[in-house]
Design a protein around this motif. Sequence first.
Motif, short mmCIF file in Angstrom:
data_model
loop_
_atom_site.label_atom_id
_atom_site.label_comp_id
_atom_site.label_asym_id
_atom_site.label_seq_id
_atom_site.Cartn_x
_atom_site.Cartn_y
_atom_site.Cartn_z
N GLN A 1 0.84 -1.20 0.00
CA GLN A 1 0.00 0.00 0.00
C GLN A 1 0.88 1.25 0.00
OE1 GLN A 1 -2.60 0.75 3.47
NE2 GLN A 1 -4.24 1.06 2.00
N GLN B 1 1.08 5.61 -0.14
CA GLN B 1 0.42 6.89 0.12
C GLN B 1 1.19 7.97 -0.62
OE1 GLN B 1 0.54 8.36 4.19
NE2 GLN B 1 -1.46 9.33 3.93
N SER B 2 0.44 8.83 -1.32
CA SER B 2 1.02 9.96 -2.07
C SER B 2 1.92 9.49 -3.21
CB SER B 2 1.81 10.89 -1.13
OG SER B 2 0.98 11.37 -0.10
N SER C 1 -6.36 8.70 -1.13
CA SER C 1 -4.95 9.05 -1.18
C SER C 1 -4.05 7.83 -1.04
CB SER C 1 -4.61 10.05 -0.07
OG SER C 1 -4.85 9.46 1.20
N HIS C 2 -4.63 6.66 -0.77
CA HIS C 2 -3.87 5.42 -0.70
C HIS C 2 -4.16 4.57 -1.93
CE1 HIS C 2 -3.80 6.70 3.53
NE2 HIS C 2 -2.77 5.88 3.70
N THR D 1 -12.67 6.74 2.47
CA THR D 1 -11.38 7.25 2.96
C THR D 1 -11.54 8.68 3.47
OG1 THR D 1 -9.05 7.52 2.41
CG2 THR D 1 -10.64 8.21 0.74
N TRP E 1 5.28 3.73 1.63
CA TRP E 1 4.59 2.46 1.42
C TRP E 1 4.82 1.51 2.58
CZ3 TRP E 1 7.07 -2.27 1.21
CH2 TRP E 1 8.45 -2.26 0.98
N LEU F 1 1.96 2.99 7.77
CA LEU F 1 0.81 3.80 7.41
C LEU F 1 -0.42 3.31 8.17
CD1 LEU F 1 1.30 3.82 3.52
CD2 LEU F 1 2.23 5.42 5.19
N PRO G 1 -4.14 3.99 7.56
CA PRO G 1 -5.26 4.61 6.85
C PRO G 1 -6.56 4.45 7.62
CG PRO G 1 -4.73 2.51 5.86
CD PRO G 1 -3.72 2.73 6.95
#
Length: 782
Positions: free
Chosen positions: A457, A459-460, A490-491, A542, A556, A585, A587
């Motif tokens: 996973q 992010q950004s 965003s993920h 999300t 990640w 992360l 989420p």
Amino acid sequence: MPAPAHPHSPHLTLANGLRVSLQHAPRLKRCAAVLRVAAGSHDVLLAWPGLAHFLEHLLFLGTERFPTDEGLMAYVQRHGGQVNASTRERTTDFFFELPVATFAGGLERLVDILTHPRLTLEDQLREREVLHAEYVAWAQDAKAQQQVALLEGLAADHPLRGFHAGNRDSLPVERETFQQALRDFHAQFYQSGQMTLSLAGPLPLEELEALAQRFSEQLTSGPLRPQSAPPALMQGQTQRYQHIADDHLHHVVTCNAPREALEFLCTWLNAPAPGGLLAELKTRQLGSALQASVLYHFAGQAVLDIDFTLNNPAGSATQVEAMLHDWLSFFAHSDWAALREEFALLAARQQQTLGALALARHDSEALSEQAVIALKRLLDTLHLPPSGHTWQLPPNNPFLRPPVKEERAGLIRGQTSAHRGLRTFAQDRSRGRREVSALAFSQAVAADSDEGALYLQWQSAPSGLESAVQSLRENARQAGVDVSYECLGSHELVKVVGLQEPIPAVLEVLAQSLSEPHAAPAASPPMIAIRTLLKALPACCTSTMPEPASWAIAHWQGLALGFSAAHEAAIKTAAARLPGQPASLTPVAPPLSGQRIWHEVHTDSTEAALLLFCPAPSQSLADEAAWRLLGHLLQGPFYQRLRVELQIGYAVFSGIRQINGQTGLLLGVQSPSVSLEGIADHLHTFLQQLPTLIDSLDDLGNQALAQQFSAQTLPNTQAAELLWHAHLAGHPSGYLAHLRTYIQTCTREALQLAAQQLNDAAGGWRCVANGPRLPTLWQTAG
């Protein structure tokens, strides 16, 4: 029963004529059955279009021995399996998959619906409305109508040109002549001589054979009745034609080649490798996709569709057709030895990776010499001129073969090859702890099978992740690895699930691909409304939406499950090359705290479609267990009420869904006749009746549901999915065992409390629909 030709032969013909196929696969944890009746839509008298499909529906409505709430569908759903049926041109299939301990009960119910259908007039009148709703959706579905138009080049009297869907007008159930035709069709075809039973699973062949024998003894006996041969596919000497619709050019070929020969041809036509037809189309900017497939195959007749997605069909159709003929000429005169070897590897890998149900349904045959001769004969009959272009055959799929072992430098003097393996693994573990600390390896899934699962996973992350996945997906799929992409706001999530052996190489290619520029991902084909909503649901849940991003600021994390020590080391090495920074992360979905949020999503279809997602009020295992038990109990009654009794839609389902570690109850409906407001009212009314439903039950189903989370019955891929969400939610590695205990001990009082919390939206409600917010209860998503 006659003895098989070989003590381990998987193909038998029993005394009553039932043909049986048995497949013993110790790697599986479930069993599956597929019952094929040699009769379909084209075997129905012309006066009653849709009768075969109608009968298939009626068989699921319960019998005297097993009423609806104890019938096959309810039984399979109660035990966490899957069940369905399909009516095609000349066959009708009934199929299900269940844990081993409950498999015999499924077979009992299957044979009962086949031999003792209820067929009451009340059932028929109600089910006809369901078929009519499906017909309305079919008539409005662009893809379905394109298929109808595509076949208009065939002979007018061929049944492929006919209407077979079934609706109010074609199914006059009130007439005695129709009732007689329905009974005659069932009596003629639903008997042992017309049937083939395929069983697959971990049970020994002897036990599978005993189950098949017991099944056959309860069938109505009868002889094999040869199905009538259809008229010619095309008149005269013509074998092919073109059809242009929107941005698609279809090149349709009719022939009598064996199916395996046509599948061999389609495999290499569809290959996207450089030097192939699709690659050349893209290079010349003529098209973006090519899909060759067998549309029909029966009694020596076959229809092959070569579907091009073109930039300008009207202006380039002639040029594309010439390219197709040139490639076919090149292919016809090529040496197929390497391709045949590759095709055999593909078939073997497919056999190695299919689940129980897919294995039972798998009826492809090996490419024989006779099939090769037939394909060459087919290509010869096209009278193609010599190829004038420099084409290339696709290279071998690198994921289909074991990776080449490389010697590593830095060994201690005197170290043997055995020491080398241990030393390298230790070095890799050390490097892995420094460089990919966010990649966790879970022992919750035993590493004693050939399968593994890897979740990554980001992010950004910048754009390109989805395209990178698409570029390697087909080669990975052929090698027994499913690579998928999912946008979560965003993920972004990439799942790599399947055979352990190719996964490190797949990960290496993914890491390398992410460092290269990518074009925009290919557009998804049109979907029915409810599928569009399901695709949009994760992003709706999300807390943040996508922002401008780059690999410099991307982070990640990952989770690997079920891998052996050697594959773990290889995955760590490959993961160290992934772009972005390893990080932990979390989420977390925004708490809804009683809010009812409405998300409007555009769909291609104008039919009302709605998803209601109701998260559990907390991440605790007690709440998750109660929510899962609620979902288990209401699945059958929800379908019975909305689909069977109220008939408000043909896409009606419910179940538990997990999104970024959050567990929720998901209800879905698509209806051609009821508005969004009407659907929402029906869902609200149904949920308010849950306390009464719970009180009426003698058995809450704790044990049946808990058994679905047992290591002995839960397939590794499903266990991995559950453990990934548990990882995101912060649960310990013993999550599955703890969850099972909580489900087993969930009381009626705890379940009633959960039903009240559900109705009060204690965890919130999210509605994802293809229309504007309803004025009451709901607030628009921010």
